[in-house]
Scaffold this motif. Structure first.
Motif, PDB file in Angstrom:
ATOM      1  N   GLU A  62       0.843  -1.198   0.000  1.00 53.39           N
ATOM      2  CA  GLU A  62       0.000   0.000   0.000  1.00 53.39           C
ATOM      3  C   GLU A  62       0.877   1.246   0.000  1.00 53.39           C
ATOM      4  OE1 GLU A  62      -0.324  -2.648   1.859  1.00 53.39           O
ATOM      5  OE2 GLU A  62      -2.423  -3.265   2.010  1.00 53.39           O
ATOM      6  N   LEU A  73       0.919   2.018  -4.101  1.00 54.05           N
ATOM      7  CA  LEU A  73      -0.207   2.928  -4.322  1.00 54.05           C
ATOM      8  C   LEU A  73       0.070   4.335  -3.792  1.00 54.05           C
ATOM      9  CD1 LEU A  73      -3.041   2.898  -5.471  1.00 54.05           C
ATOM     10  CD2 LEU A  73      -3.900   2.241  -3.231  1.00 54.05           C
ATOM     11  N   LEU A  74       0.428   4.414  -2.505  1.00 55.09           N
ATOM     12  CA  LEU A  74       0.662   5.736  -1.927  1.00 55.09           C
ATOM     13  C   LEU A  74       1.919   6.367  -2.529  1.00 55.09           C
ATOM     14  CD1 LEU A  74      -0.324   5.136   1.827  1.00 55.09           C
ATOM     15  CD2 LEU A  74      -1.750   5.885  -0.076  1.00 55.09           C
ATOM     16  N   ARG A 109       0.817   7.860  -5.807  1.00 56.98           N
ATOM     17  CA  ARG A 109      -0.051   9.025  -5.588  1.00 56.98           C
ATOM     18  C   ARG A 109       0.760  10.240  -5.184  1.00 56.98           C
ATOM     19  NH1 ARG A 109      -4.884   6.264  -1.898  1.00 56.98           N
ATOM     20  NH2 ARG A 109      -5.923   5.155  -3.597  1.00 56.98           N
ATOM     21  N   ARG A 113     -14.085   9.770  -6.993  1.00 60.79           N
ATOM     22  CA  ARG A 113     -14.830   8.526  -6.849  1.00 60.79           C
ATOM     23  C   ARG A 113     -16.330   8.731  -7.070  1.00 60.79           C
ATOM     24  NH1 ARG A 113     -11.514   5.131  -2.210  1.00 60.79           N
ATOM     25  NH2 ARG A 113      -9.714   4.859  -3.556  1.00 60.79           N
ATOM     26  N   ARG A 153     -12.062  13.316  -3.108  1.00 61.97           N
ATOM     27  CA  ARG A 153     -11.270  13.036  -1.905  1.00 61.97           C
ATOM     28  C   ARG A 153      -9.889  13.647  -2.080  1.00 61.97           C
ATOM     29  NH1 ARG A 153      -8.993   6.881  -0.659  1.00 61.97           N
ATOM     30  NH2 ARG A 153      -7.396   7.525   0.818  1.00 61.97           N
ATOM     31  N   TYR A 174      -2.504  10.769   5.765  1.00 61.01           N
ATOM     32  CA  TYR A 174      -1.752   9.868   4.902  1.00 61.01           C
ATOM     33  C   TYR A 174      -0.292  10.250   4.679  1.00 61.01           C
ATOM     34  CZ  TYR A 174      -5.700   6.940   3.574  1.00 61.01           C
ATOM     35  OH  TYR A 174      -6.727   6.036   3.586  1.00 61.01           O
ATOM     36  N   ASP A 231     -11.600   8.209   2.268  1.00 58.03           N
ATOM     37  CA  ASP A 231     -11.365   6.767   2.146  1.00 58.03           C
ATOM     38  C   ASP A 231     -12.552   6.000   2.708  1.00 58.03           C
ATOM     39  OD1 ASP A 231      -9.893   4.316   1.833  1.00 58.03           O
ATOM     40  OD2 ASP A 231      -9.550   4.363   4.000  1.00 58.03           O
ATOM     41  N   GLU A 291      -8.104   3.273 -11.273  1.00 61.76           N
ATOM     42  CA  GLU A 291      -8.113   1.932 -10.679  1.00 61.76           C
ATOM     43  C   GLU A 291      -9.505   1.586 -10.172  1.00 61.76           C
ATOM     44  OE1 GLU A 291      -6.223   1.806  -6.827  1.00 61.76           O
ATOM     45  OE2 GLU A 291      -6.642   3.903  -6.425  1.00 61.76           O
TER      46      GLU A 291
HETATM   47  C1  IPM Z   1      -8.113   3.115  -1.240  1.00 63.84           C
HETATM   48  C2  IPM Z   1      -7.380   2.136  -0.372  1.00 63.84           C
HETATM   49  C3  IPM Z   1      -6.044   2.730   0.000  1.00 63.84           C
HETATM   50  C4  IPM Z   1      -6.285   3.999   0.763  1.00 63.84           C
HETATM   51  C5  IPM Z   1      -5.123   1.788   0.786  1.00 63.84           C
HETATM   52  C6  IPM Z   1      -4.933   0.478   0.053  1.00 63.84           C
HETATM   53  C7  IPM Z   1      -3.804   2.431   1.097  1.00 63.84           C
HETATM   54  O1  IPM Z   1      -8.124   1.779   0.732  1.00 63.84           O
HETATM   55  O2  IPM Z   1      -7.624   3.413  -2.347  1.00 63.84           O
HETATM   56  O3  IPM Z   1      -9.177   3.577  -0.840  1.00 63.84           O
HETATM   57  O4  IPM Z   1      -6.470   3.976   1.981  1.00 63.84           O
HETATM   58  O5  IPM Z   1      -6.294   5.054   0.132  1.00 63.84           O
END
Ligand code: IPM
Ligand code: MN
Length: 366
Positions: free
Chosen positions: A91, A95-96, A99, A109, A135, A142, A251, A281
């Motif tokens: 994560e 992903l982070l 980002r 979203r 968001r 984060y 989130d 995604e």
């Molecule tokens: C999301 C996921 C991520 C977040 C995790 C996987 C780090 O839950 O994309 O919503 O918390 O942003």
């Protein structure tokens, strides 16, 4: 258009393959050229390279790869998460990392109930559930600021800093006002926060919201506490148009949003840098237990592709791409009524069959 594809782990590569199938169909239909490149960035690769499954012992995505990704028009991501790797490693490392490195400061979203899709909300239909959550995606809880002191003792202290900057808050709020204007729906932007407890952090959000709101006299400025917002999502989802919210609360409320729109099989998201490279995604995970069985729902991944096309078109001014995105979404809406369910294994079709149906609907459309 050049698209970087990161299938990721678990069922990620399977659902992305269906999105790419639909991309082929819509590019032929509308008439645009594109190229894709696969990036093998995954937990599997990390383990194969000798990465420690319990602590991050090497980068999941390298600096060189990040630099290369900067050269693409968009990134199409499947899923992040591996059953043999401790929570947090992928994560944070994938992903982070992307980002933050690509400054994708918006996580967009949409919460939209497609026709024929079952919602757990009794008596609600597609006309009631159609709003979008903006968001904030690079700040708040984060940033990783904070730490542990006296760990392992009875006096242990843990802090996790909720970091908000005027710059970060302002750009998220501005994006949301502009989006609300473009949507031309109810003309209502709702700020979601917790100003009664997080008086410093959400005081900043609230002040910025009111100040920037003066530039948008035609948009109704609305505020909900996050707990009340959860209640309204269930009771009166039709109330919402556009929501702007901090990273952590965003989130949480978007998982609730995903459920009311029919589940993780349907929900799509975009990590957006309006002047850089954005990444799209499905918001669900890698579903390891369904991997390789051809039973996972690709609708969310295909809806992410629709967003990818529309947002890229929006940023480059290419009308064809916006049209392509709209067409993909229309094709999804032609297919969802034929499916038994949006849950894995119960769709009445396999993963590849759902992809075929959507691609066919794109081809057959006017
Ligand atoms: C999301 C996921 C991520 C977040 C995790 C996987 C780090 O839950 O994309 O919503 O918390 O942003
Ligand atoms: Mn989440």
């Amino acid at each position: 258009m050049r698209i970087a594809v990161i299938g990721g782990d678990g069922t990620g590569p399977e659902v992305v393959a269906e999105g790419l199938k639909v991309l082929r169909a819509v590019a032929a239909k509308v008439g645009f050229e594109y190229e894709t490149k696969d990036f093998n960035v995954s937990g599997d690769r990390y383990l194969a390279a000798g990465g420690d499954p319990n602590v991050a012992s090497m980068p999941i995505v390298s600096e060189e790869e990040i630099d290369e990704l900067r050269g693409y028009d968009a990134i199409y991501l499947g899923a992040v998460g591996h059953p043999d790797i401790a929570p947090g490693i992928l994560e944070k490392g994938l992903l982070l990392r992307l980002r933050f490195a690509l400054d994708q400061y918006i996580n967009l979203r949409p919460v939209k109930l497609y026709p024929g899709v079952e919602t757990p909300l009794a008596g609600k239909g597609p006309e009631d559930i159609d709003f979008v959550v903006v968001r904030e995606n690079t700040e708040g809880l984060y940033t990783g600021m904070g730490g542990n002191q006296y760990q392992g003792t009875a006096n242990e202290v843990a802090t996790q800093v909720m970091c908000n900057t005027r710059h970060g808050v302002e750009r998220a709020i501005r994006y949301a006002f502009e989006l609300c204007k473009r949507r031309n729906d109810k003309g209502r932007l709702t700020l979601v926060g917790k100003t009664n407890v997080l008086t410093f952090a959400h005081g900043l959000w609230y002040r910025a919201f009111c100040e920037i709101g003066e530039e948008y006299p035609d948009i109704e400025k609305d505020y909900n506490h996050v707990d009340a917002c959860c209640m309204w999502f269930v009771k009166n989802p039709d109330y919402y148009d556009t929501i702007v919210v901090c990273n952590m609360f965003g989130d949480i409320i978007t998982d609730l949003g995903a459920m009311i729109q029919g589940g993780m099989g349907v929900a799509a998201g975009g990590n957006i840098n309006p002047s850089g490279v954005s990444m799209f995604e499905p918001i669900g995970g890698s579903a390891p237990k369904y991997t390789g069985q051809n039973v996972i729902n690709p609708v969310a991944a295909i809806a992410s592709l629709a967003m990818l096309l529309r947002e890229t078109g929006q940023n480059t001014g290419e009308a064809k791409l916006i049209d392509a995105g709209d067409r993909v979404e229309a094709a999804i809406m032609a297919v969802t009524p034929k499916m038994d369910s949006q849950s894995a294994k119960r769709m009445g079709y396999s993963t590849t069959e759902v992809g075929d149906l959507v691609a066919q609907a794109v081809t057959d459309a006017e």
